[in-house]
Design a protein around this motif. Structure first.
Motif, PDB file in Angstrom:
ATOM      1  N   ILE A  15      31.842  71.571  32.329  1.00  0.00           N
ATOM      2  CA  ILE A  15      31.729  70.104  32.292  1.00  0.00           C
ATOM      3  C   ILE A  15      30.851  69.634  33.446  1.00  0.00           C
ATOM      4  N   GLU A  16      31.085  70.178  34.620  1.00  0.00           N
ATOM      5  CA  GLU A  16      30.287  69.806  35.795  1.00  0.00           C
ATOM      6  C   GLU A  16      28.804  70.088  35.552  1.00  0.00           C
ATOM      7  N   LYS A  17      28.506  71.245  34.989  1.00  0.00           N
ATOM      8  CA  LYS A  17      27.109  71.606  34.728  1.00  0.00           C
ATOM      9  C   LYS A  17      26.484  70.640  33.717  1.00  0.00           C
ATOM     10  N   MET A  18      27.200  70.375  32.630  1.00  0.00           N
ATOM     11  CA  MET A  18      26.669  69.447  31.622  1.00  0.00           C
ATOM     12  C   MET A  18      26.501  68.046  32.197  1.00  0.00           C
ATOM     13  N   TYR A  19      27.489  67.587  32.953  1.00  0.00           N
ATOM     14  CA  TYR A  19      27.441  66.245  33.541  1.00  0.00           C
ATOM     15  C   TYR A  19      26.276  66.132  34.515  1.00  0.00           C
ATOM     16  N   ASN A  20      26.074  67.174  35.326  1.00  0.00           N
ATOM     17  CA  ASN A  20      24.964  67.158  36.288  1.00  0.00           C
ATOM     18  C   ASN A  20      23.609  67.256  35.600  1.00  0.00           C
ATOM     19  N   TYR A  47      36.242  63.202  40.999  1.00  0.00           N
ATOM     20  CA  TYR A  47      35.319  62.302  41.706  1.00  0.00           C
ATOM     21  C   TYR A  47      35.133  62.751  43.146  1.00  0.00           C
ATOM     22  N   THR A  48      33.889  62.885  43.566  1.00  0.00           N
ATOM     23  CA  THR A  48      33.572  63.369  44.911  1.00  0.00           C
ATOM     24  C   THR A  48      33.492  62.260  45.948  1.00  0.00           C
ATOM     25  N   ASN A  54      21.868  61.637  39.282  1.00  0.00           N
ATOM     26  CA  ASN A  54      21.583  60.789  38.124  1.00  0.00           C
ATOM     27  C   ASN A  54      22.063  59.355  38.316  1.00  0.00           C
ATOM     28  N   GLY A  55      22.591  59.046  39.489  1.00  0.00           N
ATOM     29  CA  GLY A  55      23.075  57.700  39.771  1.00  0.00           C
ATOM     30  C   GLY A  55      24.463  57.424  39.225  1.00  0.00           C
ATOM     31  N   ARG A  56      25.184  58.487  38.863  1.00  0.00           N
ATOM     32  CA  ARG A  56      26.545  58.335  38.356  1.00  0.00           C
ATOM     33  C   ARG A  56      27.525  58.857  39.398  1.00  0.00           C
ATOM     34  N   ALA A  57      28.790  58.550  39.201  1.00  0.00           N
ATOM     35  CA  ALA A  57      29.828  59.040  40.109  1.00  0.00           C
ATOM     36  C   ALA A  57      29.792  60.563  40.118  1.00  0.00           C
ATOM     37  N   GLY A  58      29.796  61.149  41.312  1.00  0.00           N
ATOM     38  CA  GLY A  58      29.744  62.597  41.437  1.00  0.00           C
ATOM     39  C   GLY A  58      31.019  63.260  40.933  1.00  0.00           C
ATOM     40  N   TYR A  59      30.884  64.477  40.393  1.00  0.00           N
ATOM     41  CA  TYR A  59      32.018  65.232  39.860  1.00  0.00           C
ATOM     42  C   TYR A  59      31.981  66.648  40.402  1.00  0.00           C
ATOM     43  N   ILE A  63      37.293  70.091  42.965  1.00  0.00           N
ATOM     44  CA  ILE A  63      38.142  68.951  43.350  1.00  0.00           C
ATOM     45  C   ILE A  63      39.109  68.624  42.217  1.00  0.00           C
ATOM     46  N   ALA A  64      38.610  68.596  40.989  1.00  0.00           N
ATOM     47  CA  ALA A  64      39.469  68.300  39.843  1.00  0.00           C
ATOM     48  C   ALA A  64      40.564  69.348  39.706  1.00  0.00           C
ATOM     49  N   GLN A  65      40.215  70.611  39.859  1.00  0.00           N
ATOM     50  CA  GLN A  65      41.194  71.689  39.742  1.00  0.00           C
ATOM     51  C   GLN A  65      42.281  71.548  40.814  1.00  0.00           C
ATOM     52  N   ARG A  66      41.866  71.232  42.031  1.00  0.00           N
ATOM     53  CA  ARG A  66      42.820  71.071  43.127  1.00  0.00           C
ATOM     54  C   ARG A  66      43.758  69.892  42.862  1.00  0.00           C
TER      55      ARG A  66
END
Length: 79
Positions: A15-20, A47-48, A54-59, A63-66
């Protein structure tokens, strides 16, 4: 992809790769056979605190796993 209640770390990294790579949330949801709302919640969990390239909220998958691990532990303590 897995259809369990919780996403795996590998799924989160994908998901992170696709989102980035600037994929739309609807595209990510389709690939993982999840509801769009599930992906938005996942992005919020990872959320980082910063904006991505890309100007979107970082992922961040880590962090999500934790955060999910902490949530699971908290629920076990309350049971």
């Amino acid at each position: 992809m897995s259809k369990s209640k919780w996403l795996t770390l590998e799924e989160r990294k994908a998901i992170e790769k696709m989102y980035n790579n600037n994929s739309k949330v609807s595209e990510i949801a389709e690939v993982f056979k999840r509801n769009v709302t599930t992906i938005y919640l996942e992005l919020r969990n990872g959320y980082t605190g910063e904006m991505d390239q890309n100007g979107r909220a970082g992922y961040s998958a880590e962090i999500a796993q934790r955060r999910i691990f902490e949530l699971k532990m908290k629920r076990r303590q309350q049971a």
